[in-house]
Design a protein around this motif. Structure first.
Motif, PDB file in Angstrom:
ATOM      1  N   ARG A   1       0.838  -1.207   0.000  1.00 37.67           N
ATOM      2  CA  ARG A   1       0.000   0.000   0.000  1.00 37.67           C
ATOM      3  C   ARG A   1       0.873   1.257   0.000  1.00 37.67           C
ATOM      4  O   ARG A   1       0.580   2.227  -0.700  1.00 37.67           O
TER       5      ARG A   1
ATOM      6  N   CYS B   1      -9.280  10.708  -3.368  1.00 35.70           N
ATOM      7  CA  CYS B   1      -8.915  11.540  -2.227  1.00 35.70           C
ATOM      8  C   CYS B   1      -7.450  11.926  -2.366  1.00 35.70           C
ATOM      9  O   CYS B   1      -6.768  11.490  -3.287  1.00 35.70           O
ATOM     10  N   THR B   2      -6.950  12.699  -1.434  1.00 31.96           N
ATOM     11  CA  THR B   2      -5.553  13.101  -1.487  1.00 31.96           C
ATOM     12  C   THR B   2      -4.656  11.929  -1.083  1.00 31.96           C
ATOM     13  O   THR B   2      -5.119  10.945  -0.498  1.00 31.96           O
ATOM     14  N   ALA B   3      -3.378  12.051  -1.388  1.00 32.99           N
ATOM     15  CA  ALA B   3      -2.427  10.992  -1.046  1.00 32.99           C
ATOM     16  C   ALA B   3      -2.338  10.800   0.467  1.00 32.99           C
ATOM     17  O   ALA B   3      -2.234   9.670   0.956  1.00 32.99           O
ATOM     18  N   ALA B   4      -2.385  11.904   1.213  1.00 32.04           N
ATOM     19  CA  ALA B   4      -2.325  11.805   2.676  1.00 32.04           C
ATOM     20  C   ALA B   4      -3.568  11.118   3.236  1.00 32.04           C
ATOM     21  O   ALA B   4      -3.486  10.312   4.168  1.00 32.04           O
TER      22      ALA B   4
ATOM     23  N   TYR C   1       3.925   6.883   5.531  1.00 32.43           N
ATOM     24  CA  TYR C   1       2.994   6.013   6.237  1.00 32.43           C
ATOM     25  C   TYR C   1       3.496   5.946   7.665  1.00 32.43           C
ATOM     26  O   TYR C   1       4.577   5.426   7.924  1.00 32.43           O
TER      27      TYR C   1
ATOM     28  N   ASP D   1      -5.406   3.696   4.371  1.00 32.85           N
ATOM     29  CA  ASP D   1      -4.670   2.430   4.275  1.00 32.85           C
ATOM     30  C   ASP D   1      -4.231   1.941   5.650  1.00 32.85           C
ATOM     31  O   ASP D   1      -4.364   0.756   5.970  1.00 32.85           O
TER      32      ASP D   1
ATOM     33  N   ASN E   1       1.423   4.261  -3.013  1.00 35.31           N
ATOM     34  CA  ASN E   1       1.137   5.657  -2.702  1.00 35.31           C
ATOM     35  C   ASN E   1       2.454   6.350  -2.347  1.00 35.31           C
ATOM     36  O   ASN E   1       2.610   6.929  -1.273  1.00 35.31           O
TER      37      ASN E   1
ATOM     38  N   MET F   1      -5.349   8.951   1.607  1.00 35.30           N
ATOM     39  CA  MET F   1      -5.228   7.544   1.219  1.00 35.30           C
ATOM     40  C   MET F   1      -4.303   6.806   2.184  1.00 35.30           C
ATOM     41  O   MET F   1      -4.578   5.671   2.583  1.00 35.30           O
ATOM     42  N   ALA F   2      -3.210   7.449   2.588  1.00 42.87           N
ATOM     43  CA  ALA F   2      -2.291   6.830   3.549  1.00 42.87           C
ATOM     44  C   ALA F   2      -3.002   6.561   4.872  1.00 42.87           C
ATOM     45  O   ALA F   2      -2.865   5.481   5.451  1.00 42.87           O
TER      46      ALA F   2
ATOM     47  N   CYS G   1     -11.913   7.932  -0.512  1.00 36.89           N
ATOM     48  CA  CYS G   1     -10.805   7.094  -0.986  1.00 36.89           C
ATOM     49  C   CYS G   1     -11.296   5.775  -1.554  1.00 36.89           C
ATOM     50  O   CYS G   1     -10.572   5.108  -2.277  1.00 36.89           O
TER      51      CYS G   1
ATOM     52  N   VAL H   1       4.352   9.707   0.202  1.00 34.43           N
ATOM     53  CA  VAL H   1       3.629  10.057   1.426  1.00 34.43           C
ATOM     54  C   VAL H   1       4.139   9.163   2.543  1.00 34.43           C
ATOM     55  O   VAL H   1       4.320   7.964   2.365  1.00 34.43           O
TER      56      VAL H   1
END
Length: 169
Positions: free
Chosen positions: A59, A89-92, A68, A98, A63, A94-95, A83, A66
């Motif tokens: 994951r 959604c934004t990468a942050a 994690y 996840d 991504n 999504m992190a 997401c 960013v």
């Protein structure tokens, strides 16, 4: 004329010795089977921890760019509903989603009792598994992301014992 003596069978002592030897052998086999089952259970728990660590690593790689980061303290990050839709959604976000989904998977893993997961950037990964009750020291420095998964192995040969799986990427 000579009479020939015939043996009429085993004596009771010989039968008792044979049964005793046979039963001791069967008890040894049962003990061996029990030990093998316990070790198989411990190996299965380690396999589940490995799969969960690879899940969050995949994951994070998907991504890229960013951090994690969940150090095991505080509330887990929230899930961003966008997401999981085509809107995205934004990468942050999504992190965070996840990590939350990963933590939910760890909590749902019946093969890892009392499991806890940590994913963070750490310059010196804590590979000392002697006391997994202590949270790892995630210093946030360096370029190594480390995944820690701790659980209690209740089925090993020495009784309940804390386990820690560590993977870095």
């Amino acid at each position: 004329m000579k009479l020939i003596k015939r043996q009429l069978g085993f004596s009771l002592v010989e039968v008792m010795v044979a049964v005793s030897v046979f039963s001791i052998g069967l008890m040894g086999l049962a003990g061996l089977q029990l030990t093998a089952m316990k070790n198989n259970s411990s190996a299965h728990s380690r396999t589940v921890a490995t799969m969960l660590a690879l899940d969050i690593a995949d994951r994070a790689r998907a991504n890229a760019g960013v951090a994690y980061n969940y150090d095991g303290t505080g509330a887990p990050p929230a899930v961003t509903a966008a997401c999981e839709t085509t809107a995205g959604c934004t990468a942050a976000q999504m992190a965070a989603t996840d990590i939350r989904r990963w933590l939910d998977s760890i909590a749902a893993a019946a093969d890892l009792p009392n499991a806890r997961g940590v994913v963070c950037v750490d310059s010196v990964p804590d590979i000392n598994v002697a006391n997994p009750a202590i949270l790892p020291n995630c210093d946030g420095l360096g370029a190594v992301t480390v995944v820690y998964i701790d659980w209690t192995d209740e089925k090993n040969a020495t009784g309940a014992r804390n386990q820690r799986f560590v993977m870095s990427f």
